[in-house]
Design an enzyme around this catalytic site. Structure first.
Site, mmCIF file in Angstrom:
data_model
loop_
_atom_site.group_PDB
_atom_site.id
_atom_site.type_symbol
_atom_site.label_atom_id
_atom_site.label_comp_id
_atom_site.label_asym_id
_atom_site.label_seq_id
_atom_site.Cartn_x
_atom_site.Cartn_y
_atom_site.Cartn_z
ATOM 1 N N ASN A 102 3.259 -5.478 -4.271
ATOM 2 C CA ASN A 102 3.716 -5.055 -4.192
ATOM 3 C C ASN A 102 4.808 -6.033 -3.411
ATOM 4 O O ASN A 102 5.768 -5.822 -1.969
ATOM 5 C CB ASN A 102 3.458 -3.848 -2.962
ATOM 6 C CG ASN A 102 2.972 -3.412 -4.233
ATOM 7 O OD1 ASN A 102 3.255 -2.817 -4.952
ATOM 8 N ND2 ASN A 102 1.306 -3.185 -3.414
ATOM 9 N N HIS A 130 1.391 9.760 -1.570
ATOM 10 C CA HIS A 130 -0.963 8.873 -1.719
ATOM 11 C C HIS A 130 -1.506 9.382 -0.866
ATOM 12 O O HIS A 130 -1.638 9.866 0.139
ATOM 13 C CB HIS A 130 0.486 7.865 -0.816
ATOM 14 C CG HIS A 130 -1.179 6.625 -1.235
ATOM 15 N ND1 HIS A 130 -1.892 6.300 0.270
ATOM 16 C CD2 HIS A 130 -0.689 5.413 -1.832
ATOM 17 C CE1 HIS A 130 -2.345 4.733 0.118
ATOM 18 N NE2 HIS A 130 -1.503 4.118 -1.110
ATOM 19 N N GLU A 152 6.921 11.265 -1.018
ATOM 20 C CA GLU A 152 7.651 9.340 -0.616
ATOM 21 C C GLU A 152 8.896 9.320 -1.160
ATOM 22 O O GLU A 152 8.893 10.180 -1.361
ATOM 23 C CB GLU A 152 6.230 9.028 -1.821
ATOM 24 C CG GLU A 152 4.568 9.326 -1.659
ATOM 25 C CD GLU A 152 4.017 8.340 -2.652
ATOM 26 O OE1 GLU A 152 4.820 7.116 -3.160
ATOM 27 O OE2 GLU A 152 2.967 8.931 -2.480
ATOM 28 N N SER A 181 4.917 5.447 -5.742
ATOM 29 C CA SER A 181 3.825 4.730 -5.548
ATOM 30 C C SER A 181 3.350 4.065 -7.704
ATOM 31 O O SER A 181 3.607 3.156 -7.593
ATOM 32 C CB SER A 181 2.300 4.062 -5.015
ATOM 33 O OG SER A 181 1.888 4.905 -4.646
ATOM 34 N N ASP A 202 7.227 8.794 3.366
ATOM 35 C CA ASP A 202 6.984 7.864 3.398
ATOM 36 C C ASP A 202 7.708 6.734 2.181
ATOM 37 O O ASP A 202 7.543 7.109 1.613
ATOM 38 C CB ASP A 202 5.315 8.054 2.298
ATOM 39 C CG ASP A 202 4.639 6.892 2.334
ATOM 40 O OD1 ASP A 202 4.909 5.461 3.150
ATOM 41 O OD2 ASP A 202 3.248 6.628 2.210
ATOM 42 N N LYS A 220 3.622 -4.225 1.813
ATOM 43 C CA LYS A 220 4.584 -4.917 0.636
ATOM 44 C C LYS A 220 6.116 -5.190 0.362
ATOM 45 O O LYS A 220 5.969 -6.634 0.452
ATOM 46 C CB LYS A 220 4.980 -3.208 0.197
ATOM 47 C CG LYS A 220 3.245 -2.344 -0.313
ATOM 48 C CD LYS A 220 2.913 -1.286 -0.406
ATOM 49 C CE LYS A 220 1.959 -0.876 -0.464
ATOM 50 N NZ LYS A 220 1.717 0.496 -0.562
HETATM 51 C C1 LIG Z 1 1.093 1.331 0.012
HETATM 52 C C2 LIG Z 1 0.453 2.692 0.832
HETATM 53 C C3 LIG Z 1 0.132 3.304 2.013
HETATM 54 C C4 LIG Z 1 -0.968 1.830 2.858
HETATM 55 O O1 LIG Z 1 0.516 1.108 3.133
HETATM 56 P P1 LIG Z 1 -0.641 -0.355 4.447
HETATM 57 O O2 LIG Z 1 -0.188 -0.997 4.181
HETATM 58 O O3 LIG Z 1 -1.391 -1.110 2.140
HETATM 59 O O4 LIG Z 1 -1.956 1.074 4.316
HETATM 60 C C5 LIG Z 1 0.613 4.075 2.472
HETATM 61 N N1 LIG Z 1 1.762 4.972 1.366
HETATM 62 C C6 LIG Z 1 1.927 4.404 0.202
HETATM 63 C C7 LIG Z 1 2.488 5.431 -0.811
HETATM 64 C C8 LIG Z 1 1.552 3.709 -0.461
HETATM 65 O O5 LIG Z 1 2.589 3.038 -1.520
#
Ligand SMILES: *Cc1c(COP(=O)(O)O)cnc(C)c1O
Length: 384
Positions: A52, A138, A182, A186, A211, A240
């Site tokens: 990512n 997520h 989101e 993801s 998110d 990411k």
């Molecule tokens: C990866 C992810 C998270 C978590 O983030 P981290 O910093 O890896 O804990 C939260 N929400 C979504 C949509 C993600 O893809």
């Protein structure tokens, strides 16, 4: 007494039977010395299309330099929670940078994106409240809902009609209502209809949490129009696109201060290590100023989908949905043979019968690598 080991073995056997047993891939990152993303697996170097690190910042010399400075000035660990003695000015700088980036009054960082979502949702919602989450939201958003003890209902993915129906039927039964989605999803790489969801939230007197974990640097045009509105909360991650570690919540000053005071995953967890805080500030500055770098993964994703005659990519995440778990595993193994590292994604991460290759593009990929990947993936497209 039941044997714990026997219990654990039985759990593993059940997963194995469903094709859902997970194993660490034994692939290790290729390191920062090269100019293209790779992983090492069984002595072979593979081009990495699973990370990512969309902008190729996790190993960028400027980010490394900033992180090294943090390490040398402040050490490896923060040694305590922020509210105890784990605070330092670089945190404020990161939070100001983030708030400016998201066009909000304030922002606050957590140890991970997972903690940011859990903590924020549980801080805002309680027993008498309703959470309406997109079906593809997520795991940490759902865990936040569980931690909050609010009632959780799911609406069909990106389905405004279903969301509206749930609001119409249930909104009045609850004190507060939070819609959770989101920005860029993801595992599917598609984009939520943010302005329409925001309009529904306003109509029904609901709050909206978005998110933006996969949207950093890309989603400002769709998030800016609602940034700063009362009732709108952004969360996301620095692990990411920013290539470091840490999660955040961004919104009004009052909201962020409320989360600081009530989010247990913030209050009772050690602060982020200084190196990643310095590194993240540098990464955000680069994302804000280097348009070429920010546009490149999206351009590569579209190059890829056009070469394969697939629907045009909406983001740097492109799923090739294959259906059965074993088919996805076979496709992943086939690509591995051809020198590409693309992980198969299976339920429960994605819905049943939608196992897939999840391909992610990075600014650090070369055009030729993407072309070669498309050639390797071609036999699998249309296989579902
Ligand atoms: C990866 C992810 C998270 C978590 O983030 P981290 O910093 O890896 O804990 C939260 N929400 C979504 C949509 C993600 O893809």
């Amino acid at each position: 007494m039941t044997s714990l080991n026997q219990f654990a073995q039985e759990q593993l056997s059940l997963l194995e039977a469903k094709g859902q047993r997970r194993n660490l891939p034994e692939a290790s990152m290729g390191g920062v010395s090269q100019d293209t993303p790779t992983v090492m697996l069984q002595g072979r170097e593979l081009i990495n299309f699973s990370s990512n690190d969309y902008f190729g910042l996790s190993g960028h010399p400027n980010v490394l330099k900033a992180a090294t400075q943090g390490l040398q000035e402040l050490g490896t660990g923060a040694t305590a929670a922020r509210l105890v003695c784990g605070d330092y000015p670089a945190y404020r700088k990161l939070e100001h940078t983030l708030a400016a980036f998201k066009n909000t009054e304030a922002a606050m960082v957590f140890s991970t994106g997972y903690a940011a979502n859990m903590g924020t949702i549980a801080a805002l919602m309680g027993k008498a409240d309703l959470i309406l989450a997109d079906k593809f939201a997520h795991a940490c958003l759902l865990d936040g809902a569980a931690l909050s003890s609010a009632t959780l209902m799911r609406f069909a993915h990106n389905n405004l009609k279903h969301l509206e129906q749930l609001l119409e039927t249930h909104r009045a039964e609850y004190a507060h209502c939070l819609i959770v989605t989101e920005s860029i999803f993801s595992m599917d790489g598609d984009v939520a209809p943010i302005s329409d969801i925001a309009a529904l939230a306003t109509t029904f007197g609901a709050w909206l949490l978005i998110d933006d974990a996969h949207g950093l640097g890309l989603t400002n045009p769709i998030l800016n129009p609602i940034a700063g509105l009362d009732g709108v909360v952004f969360t996301g991650t620095l692990s990411k696109a920013a290539g470091n570690l840490g999660g955040y919540v961004a919104g009004s000053k009052a909201l962020v201060d409320c989360v600081l005071n009530t989010a247990r995953p913030f209050i009772f967890s050690t602060a982020l290590p200084p190196a990643v805080v310095y590194g993240a500030v540098q990464a955000l500055e680069m994302i804000a100023t280097d348009a070429e770098r920010v546009q490149r993964p999206m351009r590569l994703a579209r190059f890829f989908t056009s070469m394969l005659g697939m629907p045009e990519a909406h983001s740097p995440i492109v799923p090739v949905i294959l259906g059965e778990n074993n088919k996805a595993l076979k496709a992943s193994a086939d690509l591995l043979e051809k020198g590409f590292y693309v992980r198969a994604i299976r339920p429960p991460t994605v819905p049943p019968n939608t196992a897939r290759l999840r391909i992610t593009f990075s600014a650090a990929h070369k055009d030729a690598q993407v072309k070669n990947l498309a050639d390797a993936v071609r036999p699998w497209v249309g296989e579902s």
